[in-house]
Design an enzyme around this catalytic site. Structure first.
Site, mmCIF file in Angstrom:
data_model
loop_
_atom_site.group_PDB
_atom_site.id
_atom_site.type_symbol
_atom_site.label_atom_id
_atom_site.label_comp_id
_atom_site.label_asym_id
_atom_site.label_seq_id
_atom_site.Cartn_x
_atom_site.Cartn_y
_atom_site.Cartn_z
ATOM 1 N N ALA A 108 0.793 -1.228 0.000
ATOM 2 C CA ALA A 108 0.000 0.000 0.000
ATOM 3 C C ALA A 108 0.827 1.281 0.000
ATOM 4 C CB ALA A 108 -0.936 0.011 1.205
ATOM 5 N N HIS B 49 -1.247 7.372 2.654
ATOM 6 C CA HIS B 49 -0.050 7.139 3.454
ATOM 7 C C HIS B 49 1.047 8.110 3.015
ATOM 8 C CE1 HIS B 49 -1.850 3.369 4.800
ATOM 9 N NE2 HIS B 49 -2.076 3.071 3.535
ATOM 10 N N ASN C 84 -0.446 -2.264 8.361
ATOM 11 C CA ASN C 84 0.664 -3.157 8.006
ATOM 12 C C ASN C 84 1.807 -2.373 7.374
ATOM 13 O OD1 ASN C 84 0.047 -6.004 8.653
ATOM 14 N ND2 ASN C 84 -1.749 -5.665 7.386
#
Length: 268
Positions: free
Chosen positions: A123, A219, A189
């Site tokens: 991600a 993110h 994660n």
């Protein structure tokens, strides 16, 4: 041609399977999928692929690579077994490695059987830059994760904020990556992957937000050191079926598989 198996056939497992079936993952073939319970007879499944609840049958397929796509418990249950069966292991539930004893045990098993633990970028972006940067002095590595309320249902976030009525961004965690990975096993994660690429769980700082002003999982990585400075921000479309994750995660796994069978490898 590499023989591949997947542990888990939820949203991520199905997406990875589709990418392999559509030949977007390089010269690999999906041989087996391990599931917790038998699938409904009406569900579409990959052709020429064994879907089984039988652990022994799955791990006896002589697989080159096993992909864990079933959560922390599945990795803890099957990680060492995958490596000892002779397979390299691609890990998606990276947050489970925040447990020091488990992480060291996996590394020991991988070393003993001369196999690899492979962690995709999934991600986030920039793990290659961070991993290179730690060859010199690092001053700071920080992660800021923001996800819309729909991504937080079924998590500890529900104890900290009303996901139905929240109007402004709210920080639900500010601390180190080890604690973040333990508190948010499905959502952060990325903090574990960043820690392993960089300066470790204790020294990687993490902020986590419930943000009703956005509709994508976001993110941002900030890293500073001898190499210079980098700030990378990604905005991931969440899966409709599972907003905690994003299609880019399965696409990242397909890239790893493609790199393992390609004559040209970029971005490692």
């Amino acid at each position: 041609m590499l023989k591949v198996g997947i542990i888990g056939y939820g949203t991520l497992g199905r997406s990875i399977s589709d990418l392999i079936s559509s030949k977007q993952a390089g010269d690999v073939v999906l041989k087996a999928i391990l599931v917790r319970k038998p699938l409904n007879s009406t569900e579409l499944t990959p052709v020429n692929c064994t879907i089984t609840t039988d652990e022994s049958g799955f791990f006896n397929q002589n697989l080159d690579i096993i992909i864990e796509a079933a959560g922390h418990h599945a990795l803890q249950l099957y990680g060492e077994k995958a490596l000892s069966s002779g397979s390299n292991l691609i890990i998606l539930s990276v947050g489970a490695l925040a447990n020091i004893d488990f992480y060291e045990s996996l590394l020991e098993t991988a070393t003993l059987h001369q196999k690899q633990l492979i962690i995709p970028s999934a991600a986030i972006a920039g793990l290659d830059r961070v991993a290179a940067g730690v060859l010199g002095e690092i001053n700071e590595i920080r992660l800021i994760t923001r996800k819309p309320p729909k991504s937080w249902y079924g998590t500890i976030a529900e104890e900290k904020v009303n996901l139905e009525t929240i109007k402004e961004p709210y920080c639900i965690f500010d601390g180190n990556a080890r604690d973040a990975a333990k508190l948010f096993p499905e959502n952060v994660n990325v903090s574990a992957a960043l820690s392993l690429a960089g300066i470790g769980f204790e020294d990687t700082t993490v902020q986590v937000y419930v943000d009703p002003t956005i509709d994508k999982n976001t993110h941002t990585i900030v890293a500073k050191g001898y190499f210079g400075q980098v700030e990378i921000s990604v905005q991931n479309n969440p899966f409709i079926q599972n907003p905690k994750s994003s299609p880019i995660v399965s696409m990242s796994v397909a890239k790893v598989l493609r790199n393992l069978t390609s004559a040209l490898v970029i971005g490692v």
